[in-house]
Design a protein around this motif. Structure first.
Motif, PDB file in Angstrom:
ATOM      1  N   ILE A  25       0.861  -1.184   0.000  1.00 14.28           N
ATOM      2  CA  ILE A  25       0.000   0.000   0.000  1.00 14.28           C
ATOM      3  C   ILE A  25       0.900   1.238   0.000  1.00 14.28           C
ATOM      4  CG2 ILE A  25      -1.864   1.169   1.232  1.00 14.28           C
ATOM      5  CD1 ILE A  25      -2.638  -1.546   0.364  1.00 14.28           C
ATOM      6  N   PHE A  45       5.876  -1.613  -7.136  1.00 16.20           N
ATOM      7  CA  PHE A  45       5.865  -0.762  -8.322  1.00 16.20           C
ATOM      8  C   PHE A  45       7.003  -1.160  -9.260  1.00 16.20           C
ATOM      9  CE2 PHE A  45       7.131   3.260 -10.432  1.00 16.20           C
ATOM     10  CZ  PHE A  45       5.978   3.470 -11.155  1.00 16.20           C
ATOM     11  N   ILE A  67       5.911  -4.449 -10.949  1.00 14.31           N
ATOM     12  CA  ILE A  67       4.869  -4.279 -11.956  1.00 14.31           C
ATOM     13  C   ILE A  67       5.436  -3.590 -13.188  1.00 14.31           C
ATOM     14  CG2 ILE A  67       2.618  -3.243 -12.429  1.00 14.31           C
ATOM     15  CD1 ILE A  67       1.853  -3.598  -9.620  1.00 14.31           C
ATOM     16  N   ILE A 107      -2.212  -9.405  -9.266  1.00 15.06           N
ATOM     17  CA  ILE A 107      -3.351  -8.594  -8.812  1.00 15.06           C
ATOM     18  C   ILE A 107      -4.282  -9.427  -7.943  1.00 15.06           C
ATOM     19  CG2 ILE A 107      -5.406  -7.386  -9.594  1.00 15.06           C
ATOM     20  CD1 ILE A 107      -3.831  -6.378 -11.908  1.00 15.06           C
ATOM     21  N   GLY A 114      -5.089  -8.958  -3.992  1.00 12.92           N
ATOM     22  CA  GLY A 114      -6.458  -8.792  -3.506  1.00 12.92           C
ATOM     23  C   GLY A 114      -6.759  -9.763  -2.392  1.00 12.92           C
ATOM     24  N   LEU A 158      -5.050  -8.959   0.942  1.00 12.99           N
ATOM     25  CA  LEU A 158      -5.651  -7.917   1.784  1.00 12.99           C
ATOM     26  C   LEU A 158      -6.624  -8.515   2.781  1.00 12.99           C
ATOM     27  CD1 LEU A 158      -6.281  -5.061  -0.729  1.00 12.99           C
ATOM     28  CD2 LEU A 158      -4.757  -5.070   1.210  1.00 12.99           C
ATOM     29  N   GLN A 190      -8.679  -1.565  -4.100  1.00 13.23           N
ATOM     30  CA  GLN A 190      -7.267  -1.884  -4.297  1.00 13.23           C
ATOM     31  C   GLN A 190      -7.056  -2.694  -5.579  1.00 13.23           C
ATOM     32  OE1 GLN A 190      -4.652  -1.048  -2.511  1.00 13.23           O
ATOM     33  NE2 GLN A 190      -3.148  -2.313  -3.563  1.00 13.23           N
ATOM     34  N   VAL A 191      -7.864  -3.723  -5.752  1.00  5.41           N
ATOM     35  CA  VAL A 191      -7.680  -4.571  -6.932  1.00  5.41           C
ATOM     36  C   VAL A 191      -7.904  -3.758  -8.209  1.00  5.41           C
ATOM     37  CG1 VAL A 191      -8.627  -6.509  -8.191  1.00  5.41           C
ATOM     38  CG2 VAL A 191      -8.207  -6.719  -5.770  1.00  5.41           C
ATOM     39  N   LEU A 213      -5.065  -1.444  -8.911  1.00  7.72           N
ATOM     40  CA  LEU A 213      -3.860  -2.075  -9.450  1.00  7.72           C
ATOM     41  C   LEU A 213      -3.947  -2.176 -10.970  1.00  7.72           C
ATOM     42  CD1 LEU A 213      -2.809  -4.882  -6.988  1.00  7.72           C
ATOM     43  CD2 LEU A 213      -1.598  -2.820  -7.578  1.00  7.72           C
ATOM     44  N   LEU A 214      -5.163  -2.428 -11.466  1.00  9.80           N
ATOM     45  CA  LEU A 214      -5.341  -2.424 -12.925  1.00  9.80           C
ATOM     46  C   LEU A 214      -4.971  -1.056 -13.484  1.00  9.80           C
ATOM     47  CD1 LEU A 214      -8.708  -4.307 -13.404  1.00  9.80           C
ATOM     48  CD2 LEU A 214      -6.420  -5.100 -13.951  1.00  9.80           C
ATOM     49  N   LEU A 236      -2.964   1.030 -12.128  1.00  8.37           N
ATOM     50  CA  LEU A 236      -1.516   1.222 -12.015  1.00  8.37           C
ATOM     51  C   LEU A 236      -0.808   0.613 -13.224  1.00  8.37           C
ATOM     52  CD1 LEU A 236       0.862   2.193 -10.326  1.00  8.37           C
ATOM     53  CD2 LEU A 236       0.938  -0.027  -9.243  1.00  8.37           C
TER      54      LEU A 236
END
Lengths: 483, 478
Positions: A390, A400, A403, A419, A423, A426, B168-169, B172-173, B175
């Motif tokens: 986060i 980052f 990715i 992703i 998810g 979390l 969040q999910v 991320l897409l 991002l």
């Protein structure tokens, strides 16, 4: 050996000398305090010599080692983490009557193993470091023999680790049979092998995959992950920290070195092993995170989350473009740094919140921590958010970088898994944070002042570090650019 | 510079409020209120006094932040962001006023989080470096999640986790889309750039553009929210404390619409043109489905939450009609819905404070004991179902007129949503204020009257003189 070589190899030499010195010290006088400080001094000296080396020329030390800045930086990380682990161990051991010389000795050996791994350039040195690391870790995992799970977890680790090394040896043998060399970067006189035809050659990829599976065991990647939660839970917290950080960091760095070297020399290899590694990565990301969902023990949660994190990191192993290798190393080292900081942070809190009997810390034990021990709880929050990637925390920048790399290489299935994995993650990271805020109905008595000054400053330092790298990543990113 | 100071100031005063609450109980809310008033006055003075014209995006600050990726700390303002910022300030002041009595424990930390949320939202509305935008987009979630998870109702943790995971999910897409755009910039110009203004100059390959657009669209559609990614909203709104619901409905949903306007439509004009029919159908489903679900609820806050889905459907329909009228309608609807849903959530909070329930079945006949409250309640329900004279009417009317030129059939069907909103609006009002007297309680206090009056005044002003907003130009229409 000229002076330059010796300077490049100095950290390993200091560590080895320190190990011998520690042995002699044990023979001379058994004193808890003395050996602890001796270990600390050895580690600090190594740290200084490693730090000094960064920025200097890359040097090959015999055929076996190749010292470059990436390796030096990884060693720096390993040393810093070990020093933290040493501090935690000293606190843990200080309450015991027995004198624990062997503990510190094993710790030094672990670090030595790691330090050999990060600079090795040859399968022989790799195996040497690998075994040093594993065997001394087995000793450490089972060290506190009075504890409930200690024997079980060390046996599990020993047996699985031994079989992993044997698979790895077989893999190395296959590779040797095909290439005729054990070096990662075959020298000029045997260039003939680099034109090795891979068209109908199954042994090289097979050997490579076997080798990878040995490494994957150490990195606790799915499907070689079964030992992880039990060992994490069974070992005492400072040792778990070593298993989670030193071993994984060293192994990953050497795996990456080896993979990049092999991709470069044997062009077709990448395509043949790509799918296997990608599948392992995707499975690790998703399964690791899913399995953590219902856990109550914090160490078990961290074990499963580490599986997922190593899965994320595997994205870098799949890289195949020569021009992106520098970027890949930067990403690896940045990610490892953030991961290690978060690991050290959270294991420090676990250590400090363990009871007298050092029993396993459950989520329920952290209820309302934020209201009673705000400092510790803040560290947990920063660490967990960093694991979850986060923003504001270092972990986000690490993610980052990853990715960035993956998107640039168009690895869509891996990105999708990343992703989904994040998810799912979390769903257990957030409850960890929420637990800290649970109301218990008791008075808001604060216990933070019970911590010693050293611990308080250590905790604050980690909070600052975790946020600093998240908000000003250039501090580290710039440095990595120069390697 | 002023925006940066505002954000830093909010964070600092938040910390100060937390600290002072420990020393003297009850001081945090005062500090929060005063600081918000002070900062909003600062902001208004800055905008009024600024010599620049904000019709176009005006860059305020640009400082290198992460040199490795050529990321800048870059802020800019235009009329759209100024308007949304004003809305944010207004609603955050109201949020503090609502929390005045409601929050009884951990008040210092509560106001700290509230001010942090506001700071994050300001960042979202002003950031034009896309990495920075993403950064704020996520950062504003953290304190909001804390608000829900610590001070929310019975199911708060589940709602908070769901809220967080959805955003969040999807982000991320976004991002990934952001990173791909930056690399596209690298390919075309030779340097990595995350700056919005630089991206406007890019030539996008057709196929890639539609994928990138989707990455952004999904993130914003979740926030908006649009069917089928709306399901976090009823939970989060229902479980959040009143001030949290007000901020969620009033401002956070608007960040989704803001993103659609600023990034999706402007950066990918062609791709979004092609995508428009799908978006319009999703919007239509949101409108009708939201209205239908709102009608079926027995929980006051859940009903309002579903009505939000319906209203935001109008915004999406209007935005993807690519028509100046529709665009103006969307902008007005944003403000109007921000005000009216905030008002309804505030009402839910006031009722909850009195009867400790959100269940409509336990309400009824409140007009007897609280006529002033009933009067305001009726006005806000009327606003929500678009009574002429209120801002919502202007917004939805313009949206439908504009959208009709592009999607006649969909618009006709969408107009049914207005009837639906009248039905659930009346149901909401009737079951709480009319019927058999279930309970008696005291009428609105002065503080609550101030909240209600100010919201109603804004709704009426915009409803009667929509030019208050429409005199400004907003990029993105047409």
């Amino acid at each position: 050996m000229d002076s330059q070589t010796i300077i490049a190899f100095l950290p390993q030499l200091i560590l080895a000398a320190g190990t011998v010195g520690a042995l002699l010290l044990v023979a001379w006088r058994r004193s808890q305090r003395m050996i602890a400080y001796f270990t600390l001094v050895t580690l600090l000296l190594t740290l200084v010599s490693t730090f000094n080396g960064i920025g200097q020329l890359t040097t090959a030390v015999t055929q076996l080692f190749y010292v470059d800045d990436y390796g030096r930086f990884a060693l720096l990380l390993i040393l810093l983490v070990s020093i933290c682990s040493l501090f935690l161990s000293m606190q843990r051991l200080s309450t015991d009557v027995e004198v624990h010389d062997e503990y510190y000795l094993l710790m030094l050996l672990t670090v030595l193993g790691g330090s050999i791994l990060v600079i090795s350039d040859h399968f022989a040195s790799l195996f040497l470091g690998f075994e040093l690391l594993s065997i001394s870790l087995v000793g450490l995992v089972g060290y506190f023999r009075q504890q409930q799970y200690s024997v079980e977890s060390s046996f599990k680790y020993l047996i699985l680790s031994a079989s992993a090394s044997s698979f790895m040896l077989l893999g190395i043998a296959f590779i040797y049979a095909q290439t005729g060399t054990l070096s990662f970067s075959p020298s000029a006189d045997i260039t003939g092998v680099s034109s090795l035809s891979l068209a109908n050659n199954y042994l090289l990829p097979l050997g490579f995959i076997l080798f990878f599976s040995g490494m994957a065991f150490k990195l606790s990647l799915v499907p070689f992950h079964y030992w992880t939660p039990d060992v994490y839970q069974g070992a005492s917290t400072p040792v778990t920290l070593l298993v989670a950080t030193v071993s994984k960091c060293a192994i990953f760095v050497v795996l990456l070195k080896c993979c990049f070297a092999y991709y470069q020399h044997y062009m077709g290899l990448h395509e043949q092993v790509f799918n296997v590694i990608a599948a392992v990565a995707i499975l690790s990301m998703i399964l690791g995170n899913s399995l953590a969902l219902k856990q109550q023990s914090i160490k078990r949660i961290l074990a499963y989350s580490s599986i997922a994190h190593m899965g994320y990191l595997l994205i870098i192993v799949l890289l195949n473009q020569v021009h992106a290798i520098e970027m890949a190393w930067q990403s690896t080292l940045f990610y490892l740094t953030t991961y290690l900081i978060a690991c050290v942070s959270i294991f420090t809190v676990i250590c400090l919140s363990e009871g007298e009997q050092h029993q396993d810390v459950n989520l329920a034990d952290w209820q309302g921590l934020f209201w009673h021990r705000p400092l510790l709880a803040s560290l947990v929050i920063v660490a967990v958010l960093s694991f979850a990637g986060i923003p504001l925390t270092a972990g986000f920048i690490g993610k980052f970088y990853l990715i960035n790399l993956a998107a640039n290489q168009a690895m869509w299935p891996l990105l999708a898994a990343l992703i989904i994995g994040s998810g799912v993650a979390l769903a257990y990271y957030l409850p960890m944070v929420f637990t800290l805020f649970t109301e218990q109905g008791q008075s808001d008595k604060k216990y933070d002042h019970l911590l010693s000054f050293g611990h308080r400053s250590m905790v604050s330092l980690f909070i600052v570090l975790g946020l600093l790298l998240g908000i000003f990543p250039d501090v580290l990113g710039h440095w990595l650019l120069e390697f | 510079m002023i925006i940066t100071l505002l954000m830093v100031g909010l964070v600092l005063t938040g910390g100060f409020a937390w600290f002072s609450e420990e020393k003297k109980a009850g001081s945090a809310k005062l500090i929060a209120l005063l600081s918000l008033l002070f900062f909003s006055v600062c902001f208004i003075t800055f905008v009024m006094a600024a010599s620049t014209e904000f019709a176009q995006l005006q860059q305020l600050t640009k400082v290198t932040w992460i040199a490795v990726f050529n990321i800048h700390y870059q802020l800019a303002l235009d009329h759209l962001s100024i308007m949304l910022l004003l809305l944010t300030f207004l609603l955050s002041i109201i949020a503090v006023l609502i929390s005045w009595r409601e929050i009884t424990y951990r008040r210092g930390f509560y106001y700290f989080n509230l001010l942090l949320t506001v700071a994050g939202i300001i960042g979202v509305f002003t950031a034009v470096d896309m990495f920075l935008f993403f950064f704020f987009w996520e950062v504003m979630l953290l304190p909001m999640t804390a608000l829900i998870a610590i001070w929310g109702h019975e199911n708060r943790r589940f709602a908070a986790i769901k809220f967080f995971i959805f955003t969040q999910v999807s982000s991320l897409l976004m991002l990934i889309a952001i990173i791909l755009m930056a690399y596209l910039h690298l390919q075309q110009t030779g340097s990595l750039s995350f700056s919005y203004q630089d991206w406007l100059k890019l030539e996008l390959p057709q196929e890639l553009a539609s994928y990138l657009m989707l990455g952004f669209f999904i993130a914003f559609a979740v926030k908006l929210p649009s069917f089928p990614v709306h399901s976090w909203l009823p939970d989060a709104h229902t479980q959040a404390p009143t001030a949290g619901s007000v901020l969620l409905a009033g401002v956070l949903l608007k960040t989704g619409a803001y993103g659609l306007i600023r990034f999706v439509i402007v950066l990918f004009p062609q791709a979004s043109q092609e995508f428009a029919p799908i978006a319009a159908i999703l919007a239509l489903i949101s409108i009708l489905y939201g209205a239908k679900m709102a009608f079926a609820q027995s929980d006051f806050k859940r009903l309002v939450a579903y009505s939000s889905i319906s209203h935001m459907g109008f915004v999406m329909l209007a935005l993807f009609s690519f028509n100046v009228n529709a665009f103006h309608g969307a902008v007005i609807t944003l403000v109007a819905h921000g005000l009216s849903s905030a008002a309804l959530f505030a009402f839910a909070g006031m009722l909850y404070a009195r009867i400790h329930s959100r269940d409509l079945a336990k309400m009824g006949g409140f007009w007897q004991s609280a006529p002033v409250m009933g009067g305001f309640g009726l006005a806000f329900c009327a606003a929500a179902f678009g009574l002429p004279g209120m801002a919502n009417f202007v917004g939805e009317f313009f949206s439908l007129i504009g959208a009709f030129q592009r999607f006649p059939v969909i618009t006709i069907l969408a107009a049914l949503g207005i009837i639906g909103s009248a039905i659930y609006g009346v149901v909401l009002f009737q079951s709480s204020f009319h019927g058999a007297v279930k309970q008696q309680f005291i009428d609105l206090s002065i503080r609550e009257r101030i909240i209600a009056t100010s919201l109603l005044a804004f709704l009426l002003i915009i409803g009667v003189f929509p030019n208050v907003i429409l005199q400004f130009t907003f990029n993105g229409g047409g």
